[in-house]
Design a protein around this motif. Structure first.
Motif, short mmCIF file in Angstrom:
data_model
loop_
_atom_site.label_atom_id
_atom_site.label_comp_id
_atom_site.label_asym_id
_atom_site.label_seq_id
_atom_site.Cartn_x
_atom_site.Cartn_y
_atom_site.Cartn_z
N PRO A 30 0.65 -1.12 0.04
CA PRO A 30 0.19 0.04 -0.16
C PRO A 30 0.80 1.26 0.07
O PRO A 30 0.48 2.28 -0.73
N LEU A 31 2.00 1.35 0.70
CA LEU A 31 2.92 2.36 0.57
C LEU A 31 3.24 2.77 -0.58
O LEU A 31 3.22 3.98 -1.11
N GLU A 32 3.79 1.74 -1.32
CA GLU A 32 4.55 2.11 -2.74
C GLU A 32 3.45 2.58 -3.78
O GLU A 32 3.45 3.63 -4.28
N TRP A 34 -0.94 3.36 -12.78
CA TRP A 34 -0.85 3.31 -11.33
C TRP A 34 -1.84 2.44 -10.92
O TRP A 34 -1.81 1.86 -9.76
N LEU A 35 -2.90 2.23 -11.72
CA LEU A 35 -4.17 1.41 -11.47
C LEU A 35 -3.92 -0.07 -10.89
O LEU A 35 -4.31 -0.34 -10.01
N PRO A 71 -5.21 -3.10 -6.10
CA PRO A 71 -5.00 -4.24 -5.32
C PRO A 71 -4.61 -3.78 -3.83
O PRO A 71 -4.94 -4.62 -2.94
N ALA A 72 -3.73 -2.92 -3.68
CA ALA A 72 -3.15 -2.66 -2.35
C ALA A 72 -4.01 -2.01 -1.43
O ALA A 72 -4.10 -1.91 -0.24
N ALA A 73 -5.24 -1.37 -2.07
CA ALA A 73 -6.03 -0.75 -1.03
C ALA A 73 -6.97 -1.95 -0.53
O ALA A 73 -7.15 -2.89 -0.95
N ARG A 133 -5.17 -8.28 -8.72
CA ARG A 133 -4.72 -7.39 -9.83
C ARG A 133 -5.21 -7.68 -10.93
O ARG A 133 -5.44 -6.92 -12.01
N MET A 134 -5.73 -9.02 -11.23
CA MET A 134 -6.49 -9.36 -12.41
C MET A 134 -7.82 -8.40 -12.55
O MET A 134 -7.86 -8.13 -13.48
N LEU A 135 -8.35 -8.44 -11.27
CA LEU A 135 -9.74 -7.62 -11.57
C LEU A 135 -9.35 -6.29 -11.81
O LEU A 135 -10.13 -5.62 -12.20
N ALA A 136 -8.11 -5.72 -11.34
CA ALA A 136 -7.83 -4.34 -11.72
C ALA A 136 -7.64 -4.07 -13.14
O ALA A 136 -8.13 -2.95 -13.92
#
Lengths: 114, 510
Positions: B161-163, B241-242, B247-249, B312-315
């Motif tokens: 999430p930070l990165e 960015w997406l 996924p990180a959120a 990530r796949m969903l993103a």
């Protein structure tokens, strides 16, 4: 013109620098150069403050040609506040990243590039 | 009852006030109370939005003049069927995600900040959609974006999430800076930031200081605006960015970001193209939008195939569907816009559903890698069902809503009869097949077969997480079987998009 040069410099800074802090600096310069551009839009040589006084009330056309456009200044005030909060947030994240990785080099951090 | 011209204000103010109240209340209240407080606020906002949409659905335009200043001088909130529609989608999804958060986030700390940021983001997004003033739009976009950066980086104890938050923050800030630059240029040219006034002055060529080179600068401004909103909407060259940020959120936030936040970018594009620039169907600019849409669709579809992380796949699938929406919008005729906006609604529902289902899996197992999961179908039957409905909806399997909107987009493209559009349709159909492939792959990995690790103790998610998912999947099926219901919502919005004249007239006249 100066604003556009500054935009170019800041984009270089954001795109090519590895240090996270330098990227944030680039972001700040970008924001400020755009603010400068907005201010330039409203500037007039020998302009007066856009406040209607007794003297100008009798001579409105002169007032319109002399007065500086106040709207871009209002925009810039808003934009400065927004830029400040983004910078604060980005720096806070950079501090956290430094705490975890012990480095601010974007290439050494696992996924972050750019 | 609130008079209708105060409804837009109520919609923006309710989440804003809730957000501010939650922080001082934070130390004195329980996590559950904060969750229910935010849910009630978003529900109230949703009620206001529905009332507003019912008001504007027949073509009326609701205008609120802030502090009583008339249109070109003060800030106005203008609601026609288009932004009433988008606002309703936004608030509905956020409401369900808030309900879901109560259970999903209960192990995290600092929840008052979480709900506060969530409400701020909601306020920003409805602000973007409701405002009739381009600079105001920029300010609200920044409010929503800053809240979103904070929410992506919410789990400070993890590294991803930070990165992702930092990357999103930098790219988003560059995007909004350029949007501001474009707004500044437009202001310099036209001397106004009111959208209706801009459209009027552009039509009559009434430039400030008698500028003669306006026709050269205008396409450049448009390009910068589209580029800026394109980053927000994750159109392909600017999408990087997406797949990190979403996924990180936390999962409810992914659902909001993927489901509606990128749609706000698309809405802003539609507003700029059709209302301010007043572009007619067949304009070459729309062709570029469409081409970008198709490139986005193809590129992201194949990348989605290669992912092993379910979110990530969903993103990537979100990026792909933004491609479909832009394809529909870019066709630019009535049917194409109906398809595009209907797909906007459908994708918001479907992607929120899928992210919530993925969140349910992650919440119960703690694993995001699809290759490690397996055999969950027997243990989580409801999650399996909603994932199947959402997944096949995204892929466009016939009885579900994703099929209807994709079919309308393709039909609109074929009806124009241009060979290049038919080629694009072929690409679209191929990408639908690719979507089936990655959804089936995900289903097989997660729910069937044998797990590589011990998943004996996994149970179904708690009811507060299941309810939003079941509501969303019911909507998927209803909109798929009775698409007429969806058309009734979309068609007024399209009429408002294609004929901006009454919008311009009423804003300036009132």
């Amino acid at each position: 013109m100066i604003c556009m040069v500054l935009v170019a410099i800041s984009m270089y800074c954001i795109l090519c620098k590895r240090n996270l802090i330098k990227i944030v600096i680039g972001l700040t310069v970008l924001g400020d150069s755009i603010n400068l551009f907005l201010i330039c839009l409203g500037y007039k040589f020998g302009g007066i403050p856009p406040i209607i006084t007794e003297e100008y009330l009798r001579n409105l056309p002169v007032f319109f040609t002399l007065a500086v456009d106040p709207l871009p200044q209002a925009f810039v005030l808003t934009a400065i506040v927004i830029n400040m909060s983004i910078t604060a947030l980005a720096l806070a994240l950079a501090v956290k990243i430094y705490q975890y990785y012990g480095t601010l080099d974007a290439t050494k951090i696992r996924r972050l590039k750019g | 009852m609130i008079p209708s011209e105060w409804l837009p204000v109520a919609i923006i103010i309710t989440p804003l006030v809730t957000g501010f109240l939650l922080i001082p209340l934070g130390p004195y209240t329980s996590k559950k109370f904060q969750g229910f407080f935010a849910t009630i606020a978003s529900f109230l906002t949703f009620v206001f939005t529905v009332l507003l949409f019912l008001k504007v659905i027949d073509g009326t335009i609701v205008i609120h003049k802030m502090a009583g200043w008339k249109a070109p001088f003060g800030i106005v909130l203008v609601v026609d069927a288009l932004n009433g529609f988008v606002t309703m989608v936004v608030v509905g999804i956020v409401m369900l995600a808030t309900v879901y958060s109560i259970e999903y986030m209960k192990h995290d700390t600092g929840l008052s900040y979480y709900y506060s940021l969530l409400m701020l983001m909601l306020s920003g997004m409805v602000g973007v959609t409701l405002t009739g003033d381009l600079f105001n739009l920029f300010v609200f976009l920044e409010i929503a974006s800053i809240a979103a950066y904070g929410l992506v980086a919410f789990r400070l104890t993890e590294l991803d999430p930070l990165e992702a938050g930092f990357k999103y923050c930098i790219m988003g800030a560059v995007a909004t800076s350029f949007i501001l630059l474009a707004i500044g240029l437009l202001y310099g040219l036209l001397g106004t930031v009111n959208m209706a006034d801009m459209a009027e002055k552009l039509k009559t060529g009434n430039f400030l200081y008698g500028a003669k080179n306006g026709n050269i600068i205008l396409p450049i401004i448009l390009a910068v605006l589209i580029w800026g909103f394109g980053i927000k909407a994750a159109v392909v060259p600017m999408h990087t960015w997406l797949p990190d940020a979403h996924p990180a959120a936390p999962s409810p936030i992914s659902a909001i970001l993927s489901g509606v936040f990128i749609k706000v970018g698309v809405y802003a594009m539609i507003r700029v193209l059709f209302t301010i620039y007043g572009i007619q169907p067949g304009n070459c600019l729309l062709f570029y939008v469409m081409t970008f849409g198709v490139i986005t669709m193809v590129f992201a579809g194949f990348l989605a195939l290669a992912q092993s992380d379910v979110k990530r796949m969903l993103a990537f699938s979100s990026i792909m569907n933004i491609g479909y929406i832009l394809f529909g919008v870019g066709i630019g005729n009535f049917l194409g816009l109906v398809g595009g906006l209907f797909h906007l609604l459908n994708h918001a529902i479907l992607k929120a559903l899928l992210f919530l289902a993925a969140g349910s899996i992650i919440h119960q197992t703690g694993i995001r890698d699809m290759r490690q999961l397996g055999g969950l179908g027997r243990k989580m039957p409801i999650t399996l069902t909603v994932f199947v409905i959402g997944g096949f909806g995204i892929a466009g399997v016939p009885p579900l809503n994703g099929f209807v909107s994709k079919w309308i987009i393709f039909k609109a493209a074929i009806e124009t009869g241009q060979p290049i559009l038919i080629f694009y349709v072929v690409m679209g159909v191929v990408m639908s097949a690719v979507a089936v492939a990655y959804i089936v792959n995900a289903l097989r990995n997660i729910f069937f077969g044998e797990s590589k690790i011990d998943l004996e103790n996994v149970e179904e998610s708690p009811p507060l997480m299941l309810i939003p998912m079941v509501i969303l999947s019911a909507m998927v099926v209803i909109l798929g079987i009775f698409p007429q219901f969806g058309f009734n919502l979309v068609e007024p919005a399209v009429k408002a998009t294609v004929f901006p004249a009454s919008y311009i007239h009423q804003v300036l006249g009132g």
